[in-house]
Design an enzyme around this catalytic site. Structure first.
Site, PDB file in Angstrom:
ATOM      1  CE  LYS A 162      -4.327  -1.261  -0.203  1.00  0.00           C
ATOM      2  NZ  LYS A 162      -5.068  -1.124  -1.157  1.00  0.00           N
ATOM      3  CG  ASP A 210      -3.693  -0.270  -4.315  1.00  0.00           C
ATOM      4  OD1 ASP A 210      -3.930   0.869  -4.718  1.00  0.00           O
ATOM      5  OD2 ASP A 210      -4.655  -0.915  -3.905  1.00  0.00           O
ATOM      6  CD  GLU A 216      -5.378  -1.882  -7.684  1.00  0.00           C
ATOM      7  OE1 GLU A 216      -5.223  -2.877  -8.505  1.00  0.00           O
ATOM      8  OE2 GLU A 216      -5.684  -2.141  -6.666  1.00  0.00           O
ATOM      9  CG  ASP A 241      -9.262  -1.022  -7.100  1.00  0.00           C
ATOM     10  OD1 ASP A 241     -10.329  -1.541  -7.348  1.00  0.00           O
ATOM     11  OD2 ASP A 241      -8.648  -1.311  -5.774  1.00  0.00           O
TER      12      ASP A 241
HETATM   13 MG   LIG Z   1      -6.680  -1.048  -5.025  1.00  0.00          MG
END
Ligand SMILES: [Mg+2]
Length: 379
Positions: A166, A195, A221, A246
């Site tokens: 993340k 992401d 992402e 996403d």
């Molecule tokens: Mg995501």
């Protein structure tokens, strides 16, 4: 066979470890509220569905999902036959615009019901089965480079073959330092994706992704806000790494728009975000027609949603080769499914054989204990 009763509940579960992402506003998520929906037919079957919205991820929340089902989609589908999935979606779309998370709860329960009625697994209803297991990826929330590297090594030693890091809750400098530490700790052979959860603007995204290329990442992402498809396209045109959509991808229409603009080279699928299995399968087909792979992703969710995504993954030929986010139930303390609902081989999750519907069983006592709010609709 007709739908005669719908029970919807808001269920609270705690996470084993707080999870820090750009959209959890940096303080870290420690618990999650999800909507569990049980749909009953006049011949005694019960299908189950789940929806896991997060209001910092997209416009819906557990409370809004409950209201939409209670006042719009629920009354609309009562009396309908769950074996006509197209008609169910046409009906739901006729009474409320968008609201994919609300529609997903009914869609997943209808697939479970139909699979039970026909005596076939849900993936059979999605077209069939192209794999018998799926490797799981492990997600790592924001933290210090040292803590993140330590967690990454632990998870690789546990057998996870790929990592999902993340980004976006911290500054780009700190995020680059984190991924550097993780890459050095796990070696060059572990696929890593990051992401950003909408955390950057255009120039930050292009500048930072170029710096990340030396760490041999697989995917970046959602670098910019969901609405900003123009920047998504500019980023994809400016860097070699595939950009995954996403938050920007929540409907077949959005999938078409992303393809038209060449704004993403990977589609991130979630059954809740995309309006249920029926619509998510359509999005996967659009990706396949465009020559793009899909990543089976998750919200923070319980086992019902994991099972739905597992059946989805079984049916999609165009998946990315590394792991998929089918581990969400392993991050919560006390899932409401009975423990025999999933089978694993190492850190691969196995596609269920010969099950009827989703092939999972609810722990009724846990559902009761963890329910915060509930309503019932009946004919
Ligand atoms: Mg995501």
């Amino acid at each position: 066979m007709r739908i005669v009763r719908i029970e919807a509940s808001v269920v609270q579960v705690e996470l084993i470890k707080p999870y820090v992402t750009a959209d959890s506003r940096k303080q870290g998520m420690t618990e999650k509220h999800s909507v569990v929906l049980r749909m009953f037919t006049d011949d005694g079957l019960c299908g189950i569905g789940e929806s896991d919205p997060s209001p910092t991820f997209s416009p819906e929340s557990p409370e809004s999902v409950m209201q939409v089902i209670r006042h719009h989609t629920g009354p609309a589908v009562l009396g309908m036959a769950p074996d006509n999935l197209v008609a169910l979606h046409v009906k739901m779309d006729s009474v409320v615009l968008d609201c994919p998370f609300a529609k997903a709860a009914i869609d997943v329960a209808a697939h479970d019901l139909l699979g039970q009625a026909l005596g076939v697994p849900v993936y059979q209803l999605l077209g069939g089965q192209v794999r018998d297991q799926v490797p799981m990826i492990w997600p790592i929330g924001s933290g210090t480079p040292e803590d993140n590297a330590r967690e990454a090594v632990t998870k690789v030693e546990e057998g996870y073959g790929s990592l999902h890091i993340k980004f976006g809750a911290l500054g780009p400098e700190e995020d680059v330092a984190r991924v550097k530490a993780i890459r050095e700790a796990v070696g060059k052979d572990i696929p890593i994706m990051v992401d950003v959860n909408q955390g950057w603007d255009l120039s930050t995204a292009i500048r930072t992704i170029r710096r990340l290329e030396e760490f041999d990442l697989r995917i970046v992402e959602q670098p910019v806000p969901a609405w900003d498809l123009e920047s998504m396209a500019k980023i994809q045109a400016s860097v070699d790494l595939p950009i995954s959509a996403d938050e920007s991808l929540y409907s077949p229409h959005r999938a078409m728009e992303l393809v038209r603009r060449d704004a993403a080279r990977v589609f991130s699928l979630k059954t809740g975000k995309c309006g249920g299995l029926f619509r998510t399968r359509q999005i996967a087909a659009i990706a396949e027609a465009a020559g793009l792979p899909c990543f089976v992703n998750s919200m923070i969710e319980m086992g019902i949603s994991v099972a739905a995504s597992l059946h989805l993954a079984a049916s999609i030929p165009n998946l990315v080769e590394h792991g998929h986010a089918l581990m969400s139930n392993l991050r919560i303390k006390d899932d409401i499914l009975l423990p025999d609902s999933f089978r694993y081989e190492g850190r691969n999750i196995l596609i269920p054989e010969k099950c009827k519907g989703l092939g999972i069983r609810l722990d009724e006592e846990k559902l009761e204990r963890r329910t915060l709010d509930r309503f019932v609709l009946e004919i």
